[in-house]
Design a protein around this motif. Structure first.
Motif, PDB file in Angstrom:
ATOM      1  N   PRO A 376      32.988  41.010  48.366  1.00  0.00           N
ATOM      2  CA  PRO A 376      32.856  41.981  47.481  1.00  0.00           C
ATOM      3  C   PRO A 376      33.900  41.873  46.186  1.00  0.00           C
ATOM      4  N   LEU A 377      34.345  40.573  46.180  1.00  0.00           N
ATOM      5  CA  LEU A 377      35.317  40.321  45.148  1.00  0.00           C
ATOM      6  C   LEU A 377      34.403  39.713  43.851  1.00  0.00           C
ATOM      7  N   LEU A 378      32.989  39.276  44.361  1.00  0.00           N
ATOM      8  CA  LEU A 378      32.128  38.651  43.443  1.00  0.00           C
ATOM      9  C   LEU A 378      31.929  39.683  42.166  1.00  0.00           C
ATOM     10  N   SER A 379      31.961  41.012  42.663  1.00  0.00           N
ATOM     11  CA  SER A 379      31.436  41.890  41.691  1.00  0.00           C
ATOM     12  C   SER A 379      32.531  42.258  40.599  1.00  0.00           C
ATOM     13  N   ASN A 380      33.754  42.204  40.951  1.00  0.00           N
ATOM     14  CA  ASN A 380      34.664  42.786  40.067  1.00  0.00           C
ATOM     15  C   ASN A 380      35.800  42.070  39.827  1.00  0.00           C
ATOM     16  N   ALA A 381      35.945  40.732  40.371  1.00  0.00           N
ATOM     17  CA  ALA A 381      37.111  39.931  40.022  1.00  0.00           C
ATOM     18  C   ALA A 381      37.220  39.381  38.860  1.00  0.00           C
ATOM     19  N   PRO A 382      38.287  39.063  38.086  1.00  0.00           N
ATOM     20  CA  PRO A 382      38.275  38.524  36.709  1.00  0.00           C
ATOM     21  C   PRO A 382      38.007  37.086  37.100  1.00  0.00           C
ATOM     22  N   SER A 383      37.836  36.326  35.847  1.00  0.00           N
ATOM     23  CA  SER A 383      37.337  34.941  35.987  1.00  0.00           C
ATOM     24  C   SER A 383      38.119  34.105  36.764  1.00  0.00           C
ATOM     25  N   ASN A 384      39.488  34.129  36.306  1.00  0.00           N
ATOM     26  CA  ASN A 384      40.420  33.316  36.956  1.00  0.00           C
ATOM     27  C   ASN A 384      40.430  33.480  38.520  1.00  0.00           C
ATOM     28  N   ILE A 385      40.402  34.750  39.120  1.00  0.00           N
ATOM     29  CA  ILE A 385      40.266  34.958  40.758  1.00  0.00           C
ATOM     30  C   ILE A 385      38.925  34.556  41.113  1.00  0.00           C
ATOM     31  N   LEU A 386      37.962  34.732  40.308  1.00  0.00           N
ATOM     32  CA  LEU A 386      36.424  34.767  40.650  1.00  0.00           C
ATOM     33  C   LEU A 386      36.334  32.945  40.937  1.00  0.00           C
ATOM     34  N   ASN A 387      36.821  32.253  40.093  1.00  0.00           N
ATOM     35  CA  ASN A 387      36.601  30.655  40.222  1.00  0.00           C
ATOM     36  C   ASN A 387      37.198  30.383  41.731  1.00  0.00           C
ATOM     37  N   HIS A 388      38.475  31.019  42.147  1.00  0.00           N
ATOM     38  CA  HIS A 388      38.928  30.627  43.372  1.00  0.00           C
ATOM     39  C   HIS A 388      37.857  31.163  44.586  1.00  0.00           C
ATOM     40  N   VAL A 389      37.283  32.374  44.321  1.00  0.00           N
ATOM     41  CA  VAL A 389      36.372  32.904  45.214  1.00  0.00           C
ATOM     42  C   VAL A 389      35.079  31.923  45.602  1.00  0.00           C
TER      43      VAL A 389
END
Length: 471
Positions: A376-389
């Motif tokens: 679910p985080l793939l859709s709305n996480a900002p770039s810095n968090i998305l990289n961790h995901v």
């Protein structure tokens, strides 16, 4: 009339203040005990609202008159007189010193031994107000012999001196009292002792006071229960060993039950207690999870609106989830990652809440291997968090072909294909690595399926062979 009016501070705008204080002083010398009592009570209420009036009382030497008269008076008069001393002392160190110079400490200490609990409580509050002004006055309270009942808030040396006088043994007896106000004062004292150092907290635990303290959780008074939980919090924050002692006494179970029955700021000490226990070690964090502490924190997060409670809850969740993949996955499967992301990115979140949410989210993501909770985080996480995901997807898929298949079937592959990542960026590299792992897993799976088909055997999964090959 003056006594009744002085209850409300708005009625304090009076002229001829010195004349009024002088008149009350005359009433204090009246032969009628009820007039004496009302005059002292009125004086206390007036002084409590006004530092100016407190200074007039000191100037006119009324403190000496009050202190001199206490021994021969009723408990009602004593309570009112002690209230005046408290009302004068609360305003400033200078006025507290005036109470001390008038001989007030000896009288207040003697009142701690009074039979009437109201007189005891009033004396305790007065001594506390004097002690909190500065270290010198705090030492004066200790030297006057109040150390066995009151706690200085200034230095560990004073606390150690007070504990060495047998304070805890005395408090252990007093905590069994049916008097609610006395219980609150005893628990408050234990909290102040425990919070300063690991040594003092260990002394409290070594006195075997916990069984008596835990019984207080059955008290109908909500503030007594809150003080018990606060005491646990102050103890467990020092070390894993002290936390384990509380856990062994079913402390986690009691805290979770307390959180379930409490609301608002009353929940705060329980939330902090769970976080401190979890912070010390993997085993203690798992104990919090197994006691349904994480589940209760999730409920608190959904029910509470105050930012400071959200901040404490987010911090505690971060302390639970940062240890190992097992801990992080427990947080993830509780559905808390989207909530943490919401607090981090929400425009209405205060800065402290955003920072705590960011830190907790990052630390949990670095350990989390439960990919369905990350999707679910793939859709709305900002770039810095998305990289961790994406980093976690890449790590897991590198060794798990089944995870690659589930990612494709759930639509995750489509989501990352739609991402507009800069060529050569860290995010683009992660996306490419995920795609390569999926292609490798698909090729292996396709080859195995063709072999099975050749020998008329069941396929490995429900994905049609042509779809698998196209991936």
């Amino acid at each position: 009339m003056v006594s009744d009016l002085s209850i409300n501070s708005e009625n304090m705008k009076v002229h001829q203040k010195e004349k009024m204080i002088s008149q009350l002083r005359l009433f204090m010398l009246d032969e009628d005990p009820s007039i004496q009592h009302n005059a002292v009570l009125a004086l206390g209420r007036l002084v409590e609202h006004s530092e100016e009036l407190a200074r007039i009382v000191v100037k006119k030497d009324i403190l000496h008159q009050l202190i001199w008269s206490i021994p021969s008076q009723t408990h009602h008069y004593k309570k009112a007189t002690v209230f005046v001393l408290h009302a004068v002392a609360k305003h400033s160190p200078e006025l507290s010193q005036a109470v001390v110079d008038s001989g007030g400490l000896d009288i207040l200490v003697s009142c701690l031994g009074a039979v009437d609990p109201d007189v005891k409580e009033a004396a305790a509050w007065a001594l506390a107000y004097i002690a909190q002004q500065n270290t010198m006055l705090s030492q004066a309270v200790v030297d006057a012999g109040a150390a066995s009942l009151l706690l200085s808030l200034h230095t560990n040396d004073l606390d150690r001196e007070e504990v060495n006088t047998g304070t805890i043994a005395l408090l252990k007896q007093m905590i069994r009292s049916p008097d609610v106000k006395l219980k609150r004062q005893v628990l408050f004292t234990l909290i102040q002792i425990s919070k300063h150092s690991v040594e003092l907290a260990e002394m409290v635990i070594a006195a075997y006071i916990l069984p008596d303290v835990m019984i207080c959780l059955q008290d109908p008074d909500e503030y007594v229960k809150k003080d018990v939980i606060t005491l646990m919090w102050e103890v467990v924050k020092h070390s894993a060993q002290l936390s384990q002692v509380i856990v062994n006494c079913d402390g986690l179970v009691e805290v979770v039950d307390y959180l379930d029955k409490s609301r608002g700021s009353m929940r705060l000490p329980g939330i902090m207690m769970l976080g401190y226990v979890a912070s010390h070690s993997e085993n203690l964090a798992m104990a919090v999870i197994l006691s349904k502490g994480l589940q209760q924190l999730a409920i608190c997060l959904s029910e509470e609106d105050e930012d400071h409670i959200k901040e404490a809850t987010v911090w505690s969740i971060g302390q639970i989830g940062h240890h190992t993949p097992e801990h992080a996955n427990a947080v993830a499967t509780a559905g808390l990652l989207p909530k943490l992301l919401q607090f981090y990115t929400g425009a209405s979140s205060l800065e402290d809440l955003r920072l705590k949410s960011k830190k907790a989210l990052k630390n949990i993501l670095l350990k989390c291997t439960h990919l369905p909770s990350l999707e679910p985080l793939l859709s709305n996480a900002p770039s810095n968090i998305l990289n961790h995901v994406l980093g976690q997807f890449s790590k897991v898929m590198h060794h798990d072909s089944e995870a690659c298949q589930e990612f494709v079937m759930s639509g995750g592959l489509s989501k990352i294909q739609e991402m507009d990542a800069e060529p050569g960026s860290a995010q683009r590299k992660l996306i490419n690595s995920i795609k390569s792992y999926i292609q490798e897993a698909s090729a292996n799976l396709s080859g195995k399926c063709r072999i099975l088909k050749k020998f008329h055997m069941q396929p490995l999964c429900d994905v049609p062979l042509q779809v698998c090959s196209s991936i």
